[in-house]
Design an enzyme around this catalytic site. Structure first.
Site, PDB file in Angstrom:
ATOM      1  N   LYS A   1      21.917  10.844   6.997  1.00  0.00           N
ATOM      2  CA  LYS A   1      23.033   9.944   7.290  1.00  0.00           C
ATOM      3  C   LYS A   1      22.636   8.906   8.347  1.00  0.00           C
ATOM      4  CE  LYS A   1      26.611  11.053   4.765  1.00  0.00           C
ATOM      5  NZ  LYS A   1      27.400  10.121   3.958  1.00  0.00           N
TER       6      LYS A   1
ATOM      7  N   TYR B   1      18.382   9.984  -0.225  1.00  0.00           N
ATOM      8  CA  TYR B   1      19.714  10.553  -0.090  1.00  0.00           C
ATOM      9  C   TYR B   1      20.011  11.365  -1.346  1.00  0.00           C
ATOM     10  CZ  TYR B   1      24.507  10.913   1.569  1.00  0.00           C
ATOM     11  OH  TYR B   1      25.717  11.398   2.008  1.00  0.00           O
TER      12      TYR B   1
ATOM     13  N   ASN C   1      30.532  14.166  -7.882  1.00  0.00           N
ATOM     14  CA  ASN C   1      29.072  14.114  -7.935  1.00  0.00           C
ATOM     15  C   ASN C   1      28.502  15.512  -8.034  1.00  0.00           C
ATOM     16  OD1 ASN C   1      28.341  11.355  -7.849  1.00  0.00           O
ATOM     17  ND2 ASN C   1      28.869  11.248  -5.689  1.00  0.00           N
TER      18      ASN C   1
ATOM     19  N   GLU D   1      29.844  15.590   9.569  1.00  0.00           N
ATOM     20  CA  GLU D   1      29.324  15.517   8.201  1.00  0.00           C
ATOM     21  C   GLU D   1      29.243  16.900   7.562  1.00  0.00           C
ATOM     22  OE1 GLU D   1      28.029  13.629   4.803  1.00  0.00           O
ATOM     23  OE2 GLU D   1      28.674  12.669   6.665  1.00  0.00           O
ATOM     24  N   ASP D   2      29.800  17.016   6.356  1.00  0.00           N
ATOM     25  CA  ASP D   2      29.651  18.195   5.506  1.00  0.00           C
ATOM     26  C   ASP D   2      30.084  19.501   6.169  1.00  0.00           C
ATOM     27  OD1 ASP D   2      28.885  16.705   3.365  1.00  0.00           O
ATOM     28  OD2 ASP D   2      26.749  17.016   3.613  1.00  0.00           O
TER      29      ASP D   2
ATOM     30  N   ALA E   1      42.269  18.323  -5.084  1.00  0.00           N
ATOM     31  CA  ALA E   1      42.843  18.072  -3.760  1.00  0.00           C
ATOM     32  C   ALA E   1      42.090  18.827  -2.676  1.00  0.00           C
ATOM     33  CB  ALA E   1      44.321  18.450  -3.752  1.00  0.00           C
TER      34      ALA E   1
ATOM     35  N   ALA F   1      37.669  15.658  -0.101  1.00  0.00           N
ATOM     36  CA  ALA F   1      37.566  14.266  -0.546  1.00  0.00           C
ATOM     37  C   ALA F   1      38.889  13.768  -1.115  1.00  0.00           C
ATOM     38  CB  ALA F   1      36.452  14.129  -1.577  1.00  0.00           C
TER      39      ALA F   1
ATOM     40  N   ASP G   1      33.279  12.650   4.873  1.00  0.00           N
ATOM     41  CA  ASP G   1      33.839  13.318   3.698  1.00  0.00           C
ATOM     42  C   ASP G   1      35.343  13.098   3.608  1.00  0.00           C
ATOM     43  OD1 ASP G   1      31.253  14.819   3.105  1.00  0.00           O
ATOM     44  OD2 ASP G   1      31.725  15.537   5.111  1.00  0.00           O
TER      45      ASP G   1
ATOM     46  N   ARG H   1       0.829  -1.209   0.000  1.00  0.00           N
ATOM     47  CA  ARG H   1       0.000   0.000   0.000  1.00  0.00           C
ATOM     48  C   ARG H   1       0.866   1.263   0.000  1.00  0.00           C
ATOM     49  NH1 ARG H   1      -2.382  -0.934   4.213  1.00  0.00           N
ATOM     50  NH2 ARG H   1      -4.357  -1.739   3.412  1.00  0.00           N
TER      51      ARG H   1
ATOM     52  N   ASN I   1      30.307   4.068  -3.300  1.00  0.00           N
ATOM     53  CA  ASN I   1      29.222   4.553  -2.450  1.00  0.00           C
ATOM     54  C   ASN I   1      29.656   4.416  -0.996  1.00  0.00           C
ATOM     55  OD1 ASN I   1      26.813   4.853  -0.969  1.00  0.00           O
ATOM     56  ND2 ASN I   1      25.579   4.074  -2.666  1.00  0.00           N
TER      57      ASN I   1
END
Length: 619
Positions: free
Chosen positions: A207, A135, A448, A278-279, A335, A338, A302, A90, A492
């Site tokens: 995350k 995500y 990305n 994160e980030d 550089a 990441a 990262d 459903r 990933n």
């Protein structure tokens, strides 16, 4: 790779024998009394609407007749009892009617508020389709529109104007035993879309969804946090609907003191919690990680996550090309956080495997950024993370130039990594120059989203006549050359960081060491399909991610024990017992039977207080 390392095929064969498929209503015979055990009934002190409004206990139309009577639900639900499979059917039909990806993302968020088990089971059953919805890239759209789509708050909002309230605001989320995993962001560098200010809370939420989905981290034992330090995004500053602080980003001592206040408060309030950064922006991500790694169990996806998953793919590629890590030459194009994070993981692995110093290992890596090959003469223009990879100017004298093509000609690398966000920068000339020096060029365009990839897999395959070993930052279909099909691996992070976190949480490790990260990488690389068939992907598919996470967690726990960092008592020595011990503590999207208990004797979980601010605040 040793032959006894786990692969996807032997994992699948062993699952039924190692994990006895204990039903949710049957208590595990050996590990059922663990605090994080997921088998057997769970206590519940709620009834009626209060139970239906508690996402981690609610079953909706899935409550069986006896539970409807016990928990006073008989007049609150339609008569027909539905199985979880029927509910998923459903929910998927409802999901499919949403007109665009952002609407689907919003639908999933609403479902998570209502029924946690159904939310995760729906994603598990449609993982390939829904991953990009919950995500990147769709979550990026939701973050950009956070202040306009806002309906209800999720997580903990800390702002730099109220540093004195940080401890009290964090204390609202439970007792010292309640939180296992914290994801924190300052919202400065979100998913390649830059500074999103307070909207960054959604990346912390996303995350944590992945940690549950991919590694069974208990969703009601997590805490998403945003550190609102202002924003330099002019569009947000000029938006009267923007919900965050309307001021330029804080820097320097004010910022550092705010971050430190958060860290010290979190450690005092939730001493067993693993902290995932994160980030954070380029000026802060590495600096903060380096400051706190020697003191607490922490991780930056990262910096470290991208490096770990990329290193695993490199290791698999080196196995295919019959080359040792200590003999490899690698060029990193881009550089930033990441790129240098990947360089660091590769450097550390070379050092660990060969006995070289990190300084010697770094000499096998060449980094190219906006000014070209990084040289020591660039001085103050280099970030702290870039300094170690800057070459002596004298070393490069006599070469044709400093651009990527010149570096490829001079270095003759075995591995080329793209983290530049410069589309099509791996040209035919560059790729064929690389392929002229090595038999199986390992080429990873990782930027990305897809439109920013340094090259398409089909071009790389064509230009190298099917010889390139390729991994990308986004999913791509297989490519063909001369009638032969080659799978494209996706780097990933979700195949790596959840398992690392699970290992740290279950072992209650005091730190996350370099050796623990290398153990995780080797475990992931050992599960590469390319080890058995070089035309398969260098990394296992994300659909196998829970199995992948079990083995990564096992490797991390073993290493933590070996280094004396694990503090959890009772970690099994036997390999099969350890695997079963891990599985028993992984949360799964299945309805467990509810056992009624009186509120006077009930724990916070049974009273629906987990993840609810103010319900169990520490004094």
């Amino acid at each position: 790779m040793s032959s006894n390392q786990p692969t996807i095929s032997n994992i699948t064969r062993r699952m039924s024998s190692i994990h006895k498929e204990t039903k949710p209503y049957e208590k595990h015979p050996k590990f059922g009394n663990l605090p994080l055990s997921t088998s057997g009934p769970q206590d519940c002190a709620l009834t009626g609407t209060a139970l239906l409004n508690t996402p981690y206990l609610n079953k909706g139309a899935g409550f069986p007749p006896e539970e409807r009577k016990t928990f006073k639900l008989t007049g609150l639900l339609p008569q027909n009892v539905q199985t979880l499979d029927q509910q998923v059917k459903r929910a998927y039909q409802q999901y499919s009617t949403r007109v665009d990806d952002l609407a689907k993302n919003t639908f999933m968020t609403s479902l998570a508020y209502q029924n946690e088990v159904l939310y995760y089971r729906l994603i598990q059953d449609h993982l390939k389709e829904m991953f990009s919805i919950i995500y990147t890239p769709t979550e990026g759209d939701a973050i950009q529109n956070y202040s306009r789509l806002f309906r209800r708050p999720e997580g903990c909002f800390l702002n730099i104007n109220d540093t004195g309230r940080v401890y009290d605001d964090l204390a609202q989320w439970g007792s010292p035993e309640d939180i296992d995993y914290i994801v924190v962001t300052d919202g400065e560098e979100i998913l390649g879309i830059g500074d999103q200010g307070v909207g960054g809370i959604l990346i912390s939420v996303a995350k944590l969804v992945l940690t549950t989905l991919c590694a069974g981290i208990h969703p009601n034992r997590t805490l998403p946090v945003v550190l609102d330090c202002g924003t330099n995004n002019e569009e947000l500053l000029n938006d009267d609907l923007y919900l965050g602080l309307k001021k330029p980003r804080a820097r320097g001592k004010e910022y550092d003191d705010f971050v430190d206040t958060f860290i010290q408060s979190a450690r005092k309030l939730y001493p067993k919690a693993y902290i995932h950064f994160e980030d954070f922006g380029l000026p802060n991500a590495r600096r903060i990680l380096d400051r706190y790694r020697p003191e607490i169990p922490c991780f930056n996806d990262d910096v470290q996550g991208t490096g770990c998953v990329t290193l695993a793919a490199i290791m698999a590629g080196l196995h295919v090309s019959k080359l040792k890590l200590e003999d490899m030459r690698m060029v990193v194009f881009g550089a930033g956080t990441a790129g240098t994070g990947i360089a660091d993981q590769v450097r550390d692995a070379i050092a660990a495997d060969s006995g070289k110093s990190k300084e010697e290992a770094a000499k096998q890596i060449w980094c190219v950024d906006k000014p070209g090959l990084l040289l020591k003469s660039h001085g103050d223009k280099l970030t702290p993370a870039q300094v170690e990879y800057a070459r002596d100017d004298s070393e490069w004298e006599g070469n044709e130039g400093h651009d990527l093509l010149a570096v490829i000609k001079g270095v003759k690398p075995h591995v080329l990594i793209g983290t530049s966000t410069r589309p099509k920068s791996f040209t035919k000339e560059i790729v064929q120059e690389m392929a002229s020096h090595v038999s199986r060029p390992i080429i990873f365009p990782l930027s990305n989203p897809t439109r920013l990839h340094e090259a398409s897999p089909s071009d790389l395959n064509e230009w190298t006549k099917g010889k390139a070993l390729i991994a990308t930052g986004s999913p791509f279909p297989p490519v063909k050359y001369d009638g032969k099909e080659y799978e494209i691996a996706e780097c990933n992070n979700s195949t790596c960081f959840p398992g690392i976190g699970l290992g740290c949480v279950l072992s209650r490790s005091k730190l996350l060491s370099d050796k623990m990260l290398v153990a995780a990488v080797k475990s992931l690389a050992a599960q590469s399909p390319a080890l058995k068939d070089p035309d398969k992907g260098l990394l296992p598919d994300v659909i196998h991610v829970r199995e992948i996470s079990v083995h990564i967690a096992k490797a991390v726990i073993r290493q933590a024990v070996d280094e004396g960092l694990a503090t959890q008592e009772g970690i099994p020595d036997d390999e099969e017992d350890l695997e079963e011990w891990i599985r028993e503590q992984m949360w799964d999207a299945a309805y467990r039977p509810l056992k009624f208990v009186e509120k006077s004797t009930a724990g916070r979980h049974a009273k629906g207080e987990m993840g609810v601010a103010g319900s169990g605040a520490q004094v």
